[in-house]
Design a protein around this motif. Structure first.
Motif, PDB file in Angstrom:
ATOM      1  N   MET A   1       0.846  -1.191   0.000  1.00 30.36           N
ATOM      2  CA  MET A   1       0.000   0.000   0.000  1.00 30.36           C
ATOM      3  C   MET A   1       0.886   1.247   0.000  1.00 30.36           C
ATOM      4  SD  MET A   1      -2.936  -0.697   2.718  1.00 30.36           S
ATOM      5  CE  MET A   1      -3.315  -2.334   3.178  1.00 30.36           C
ATOM      6  N   HIS A  27     -21.602   5.559 -13.001  1.00 30.88           N
ATOM      7  CA  HIS A  27     -21.626   5.651 -11.546  1.00 30.88           C
ATOM      8  C   HIS A  27     -23.010   6.024 -10.996  1.00 30.88           C
ATOM      9  CE1 HIS A  27     -17.039   6.066 -11.827  1.00 30.88           C
ATOM     10  NE2 HIS A  27     -17.301   4.915 -11.293  1.00 30.88           N
ATOM     11  N   PHE A  45     -14.541   3.816   0.264  1.00 30.52           N
ATOM     12  CA  PHE A  45     -13.140   3.431   0.409  1.00 30.52           C
ATOM     13  C   PHE A  45     -12.447   3.440  -0.960  1.00 30.52           C
ATOM     14  CE2 PHE A  45      -9.949  -0.022   0.350  1.00 30.52           C
ATOM     15  CZ  PHE A  45      -9.029   0.579   1.193  1.00 30.52           C
ATOM     16  N   GLY A  46     -11.323   4.167  -1.064  1.00 33.11           N
ATOM     17  CA  GLY A  46     -10.603   4.241  -2.339  1.00 33.11           C
ATOM     18  C   GLY A  46     -11.383   5.096  -3.319  1.00 33.11           C
ATOM     19  N   GLY A  48     -10.624   7.725  -4.967  1.00 37.20           N
ATOM     20  CA  GLY A  48      -9.916   8.253  -6.134  1.00 37.20           C
ATOM     21  C   GLY A  48     -10.211   9.731  -6.357  1.00 37.20           C
ATOM     22  N   CYS A  51     -15.031  10.230  -8.790  1.00 42.37           N
ATOM     23  CA  CYS A  51     -15.981   9.916  -9.874  1.00 42.37           C
ATOM     24  C   CYS A  51     -17.272   9.297  -9.337  1.00 42.37           C
ATOM     25  CB  CYS A  51     -15.331   8.983 -10.884  1.00 42.37           C
ATOM     26  SG  CYS A  51     -13.962   9.777 -11.717  1.00 42.37           S
ATOM     27  N   GLU A  70      -9.049   7.817   0.958  1.00 37.93           N
ATOM     28  CA  GLU A  70      -8.202   7.610  -0.225  1.00 37.93           C
ATOM     29  C   GLU A  70      -6.742   7.713   0.210  1.00 37.93           C
ATOM     30  OE1 GLU A  70      -8.368   6.857  -3.673  1.00 37.93           O
ATOM     31  OE2 GLU A  70      -6.228   7.179  -3.440  1.00 37.93           O
ATOM     32  N   ILE A  71      -5.951   6.773  -0.271  1.00 36.89           N
ATOM     33  CA  ILE A  71      -4.541   6.743   0.163  1.00 36.89           C
ATOM     34  C   ILE A  71      -3.687   7.779  -0.565  1.00 36.89           C
ATOM     35  CG2 ILE A  71      -3.645   4.990  -1.441  1.00 36.89           C
ATOM     36  CD1 ILE A  71      -2.492   3.659   1.214  1.00 36.89           C
ATOM     37  N   SER A  72      -4.086   8.137  -1.771  1.00 33.91           N
ATOM     38  CA  SER A  72      -3.259   9.044  -2.580  1.00 33.91           C
ATOM     39  C   SER A  72      -3.614  10.513  -2.337  1.00 33.91           C
ATOM     40  CB  SER A  72      -3.457   8.709  -4.064  1.00 33.91           C
ATOM     41  OG  SER A  72      -3.150   9.813  -4.868  1.00 33.91           O
ATOM     42  N   TRP A  75      -5.069  12.132  -5.528  1.00 31.66           N
ATOM     43  CA  TRP A  75      -6.477  11.895  -5.882  1.00 31.66           C
ATOM     44  C   TRP A  75      -7.436  12.537  -4.887  1.00 31.66           C
ATOM     45  CZ3 TRP A  75      -7.068  11.346 -10.598  1.00 31.66           C
ATOM     46  CH2 TRP A  75      -6.305  10.490 -11.384  1.00 31.66           C
ATOM     47  N   HIS A 112     -15.377   0.187  -4.455  1.00 33.01           N
ATOM     48  CA  HIS A 112     -15.637   0.064  -5.891  1.00 33.01           C
ATOM     49  C   HIS A 112     -14.320   0.078  -6.669  1.00 33.01           C
ATOM     50  CE1 HIS A 112     -17.084   1.260  -9.931  1.00 33.01           C
ATOM     51  NE2 HIS A 112     -18.079   0.471  -9.597  1.00 33.01           N
ATOM     52  N   PHE A 113     -13.941  -1.081  -7.164  1.00 33.43           N
ATOM     53  CA  PHE A 113     -12.729  -1.217  -7.969  1.00 33.43           C
ATOM     54  C   PHE A 113     -11.488  -0.768  -7.196  1.00 33.43           C
ATOM     55  CE2 PHE A 113     -13.809  -2.143 -12.545  1.00 33.43           C
ATOM     56  CZ  PHE A 113     -15.091  -2.566 -12.273  1.00 33.43           C
ATOM     57  N   VAL A 114     -11.341  -1.257  -5.987  1.00 35.36           N
ATOM     58  CA  VAL A 114     -10.187  -0.885  -5.164  1.00 35.36           C
ATOM     59  C   VAL A 114      -9.437  -2.114  -4.642  1.00 35.36           C
ATOM     60  CG1 VAL A 114      -9.381   0.453  -3.166  1.00 35.36           C
ATOM     61  CG2 VAL A 114     -11.469   1.149  -4.339  1.00 35.36           C
ATOM     62  N   ILE A 118      -5.040  -3.882  -4.227  1.00 29.81           N
ATOM     63  CA  ILE A 118      -4.278  -4.017  -2.982  1.00 29.81           C
ATOM     64  C   ILE A 118      -3.653  -5.408  -2.961  1.00 29.81           C
ATOM     65  CG2 ILE A 118      -4.560  -4.146  -0.453  1.00 29.81           C
ATOM     66  CD1 ILE A 118      -6.691  -1.942  -0.752  1.00 29.81           C
TER      67      ILE A 118
HETATM   68  C1  LIG Z   1      -9.278   2.215  -9.737  1.00 25.97           C
HETATM   69  S1  LIG Z   1      -9.392   3.531  -8.597  1.00 25.97           S
HETATM   70  C2  LIG Z   1     -11.131   3.520  -8.241  1.00 25.97           C
HETATM   71  C3  LIG Z   1     -11.658   4.840  -7.777  1.00 25.97           C
HETATM   72  C4  LIG Z   1     -13.163   4.829  -7.447  1.00 25.97           C
HETATM   73  N1  LIG Z   1     -13.464   3.891  -6.394  1.00 25.97           N
HETATM   74  C5  LIG Z   1     -13.993   4.556  -8.668  1.00 25.97           C
HETATM   75  O1  LIG Z   1     -14.478   3.438  -8.834  1.00 25.97           O
HETATM   76  O2  LIG Z   1     -14.176   5.465  -9.481  1.00 25.97           O
HETATM   77  C6  LIG Z   1      -8.717   2.810  -7.114  1.00 25.97           C
HETATM   78  C7  LIG Z   1      -8.399   3.841  -6.046  1.00 25.97           C
HETATM   79  O3  LIG Z   1      -8.132   3.152  -4.831  1.00 25.97           O
HETATM   80  C8  LIG Z   1      -7.071   3.831  -4.173  1.00 25.97           C
HETATM   81  N2  LIG Z   1      -6.453   2.918  -3.212  1.00 25.97           N
HETATM   82  C9  LIG Z   1      -5.671   1.859  -3.475  1.00 25.97           C
HETATM   83  N3  LIG Z   1      -5.262   1.283  -2.327  1.00 25.97           N
HETATM   84  C10 LIG Z   1      -5.830   1.984  -1.330  1.00 25.97           C
HETATM   85  C11 LIG Z   1      -5.811   1.902   0.086  1.00 25.97           C
HETATM   86  N4  LIG Z   1      -5.102   0.967   0.706  1.00 25.97           N
HETATM   87  N5  LIG Z   1      -6.516   2.788   0.802  1.00 25.97           N
HETATM   88  C12 LIG Z   1      -7.247   3.742   0.196  1.00 25.97           C
HETATM   89  N6  LIG Z   1      -7.293   3.906  -1.144  1.00 25.97           N
HETATM   90  C13 LIG Z   1      -6.598   3.032  -1.889  1.00 25.97           C
HETATM   91  C14 LIG Z   1      -6.154   4.261  -5.290  1.00 25.97           C
HETATM   92  O4  LIG Z   1      -5.285   5.308  -4.885  1.00 25.97           O
HETATM   93  C15 LIG Z   1      -7.166   4.675  -6.347  1.00 25.97           C
HETATM   94  O5  LIG Z   1      -7.489   6.042  -6.227  1.00 25.97           O
END
Ligand SMILES: C[S@@+](CC[C@H](N)C(=O)[O-])C[C@H]1O[C@@H](n2cnc3c(N)ncnc32)[C@H](O)[C@@H]1O
Length: 191
Positions: A1, A27, A45-46, A48, A51, A70-72, A75, A112-114, A118
Motif C-alpha cells: 500500500m 456511476h 473506500f478508495g 480516487g 468519480c 483515499e490513500i493518494s 487523488w 468500488h474497484f479498489v 491491494i
Molecule cells: C481504480 S481507482 C477507483 C476509484 C473509485 N473507487 C472509482 O471506482 O471510481 C482505485 C483507487 O483506490 C485507491 N487505493 C488503493 N489502495 C488503497 C488503500 N489501501 N486505501 C485507500 N485507497 C486506496 C487508489 O489510490 C485509487 O485512487
C-alpha cells in the motif's frame, strides 16, 4: 500500500474515461441500484478522484453524509477540487488500517474497484478495518473486476467477507460492455 503519485497515463485515462464518461453515465446508475434512502452515513473506500463520490454526495445531499477515504494525496485533492460545491463530504487521506475512524459508525461502506489493486496478503486487514467502522446491521457493498490478470474472483471476495464476519446478502457477476467479468456483493454486519 503506497501513497503513490499516479502515472501520467493514469491521470489522462481518469480524466477522459472515468471522469467524463463513467462518472456521468455509469456511476449514477450503480449508486441508484444500491437503494440508499439518502439519510445514511456512507464511507467510500478508495474514492480516487471522486468519480463515484459525486453520485453518492447527490444521493446523500439533504440528510446524509459521505466520507471519502483515499490513500493518494493527489487523488483526494483532485476530488476535493471537483466536488467543492458539496458540503456533505469529508475527505480522509491515509491508510484505513492505520487511521482513526469512529467504530460502529457508518450505515454503509462502498468499495468500488479498489480491493483488487491491494496486494492479496493485505486485503483481509483492509476488510477487517472497514468492518469495524460499519454500525451493527450496516452494509458493505463491493464491486471488483474479475479478470485473472487484473482482478479478483468472486470466491475470494466471499472468503474475505466471511473471514471478517460479514453475512452475505447478495453476490453475482455480470459481463461488462468490454466483455470482461465484474463481480459485486452486498454483505451485512450482524453484531
Ligand atoms: C481504480 S481507482 C477507483 C476509484 C473509485 N473507487 C472509482 O471506482 O471510481 C482505485 C483507487 O483506490 C485507491 N487505493 C488503493 N489502495 C488503497 C488503500 N489501501 N486505501 C485507500 N485507497 C486506496 C487508489 O489510490 C485509487 O485512487
Amino acid at each position: 500500500m503506497e501513497n503513490n503519485h499516479p502515472s501520467f497515463a493514469r491521470i489522462i485515462e481518469e480524466e477522459l474515461i472515468d471522469y467524463r464518461i463513467r462518472s456521468r453515465f455509469y456511476h449514477p446508475s450503480y449508486v441508484k441500484r444500491l437503494g440508499l434512502s439518502g439519510t445514511e452515513r456512507v464511507l467510500e473506500f478508495g474514492s480516487g478522484g471522486g468519480c463515484m463520490s459525486r453520485a453518492l454526495a447527490r444521493t446523500l445531499i439533504t440528510e446524509g453524509s459521505l466520507s471519502c477515504v483515499e490513500i493518494s494525496a493527489y487523488w483526494i485533492e483532485k476530488a476535493r477540487q471537483r466536488l467543492k460545491v458539496f458540503t456533505n463530504i469529508e475527505y480522509l487521506q491515509g491508510d484505513i488500517t492505520r487511521m482513526t475512524v469512529p467504530e460502529n459508525h457508518f450505515d454503509a461502506v462502498i468499495i468500488h474497484f479498489v480491493l483488487h489493486d491491494i496486494e492479496p496478503v493485505s486485503r483481509i486487514d483492509v476488510v477487517s478495518a472497514l468492518t469495524k467502522v460499519i454500525r451493527p446491521e450496516g452494509t458493505l457493498f463491493i464491486r471488483e473486476p474479475a479478470k485473472p490478470n487484473h482482478g479478483m474472483p468472486l470466491s475470494e471476495i466471499r472468503a474475505l467477507m466471511q473471514s471478517a464476519g460479514l453475512r452475505e446478502i447478495h453476490t453475482g457477476c455480470t459481463r461488462s460492455w468490454q466483455r470482461t467479468w465484474i463481480c459485486d456483493g452486498t454483505f451485512k454486519k450482524s453484531w
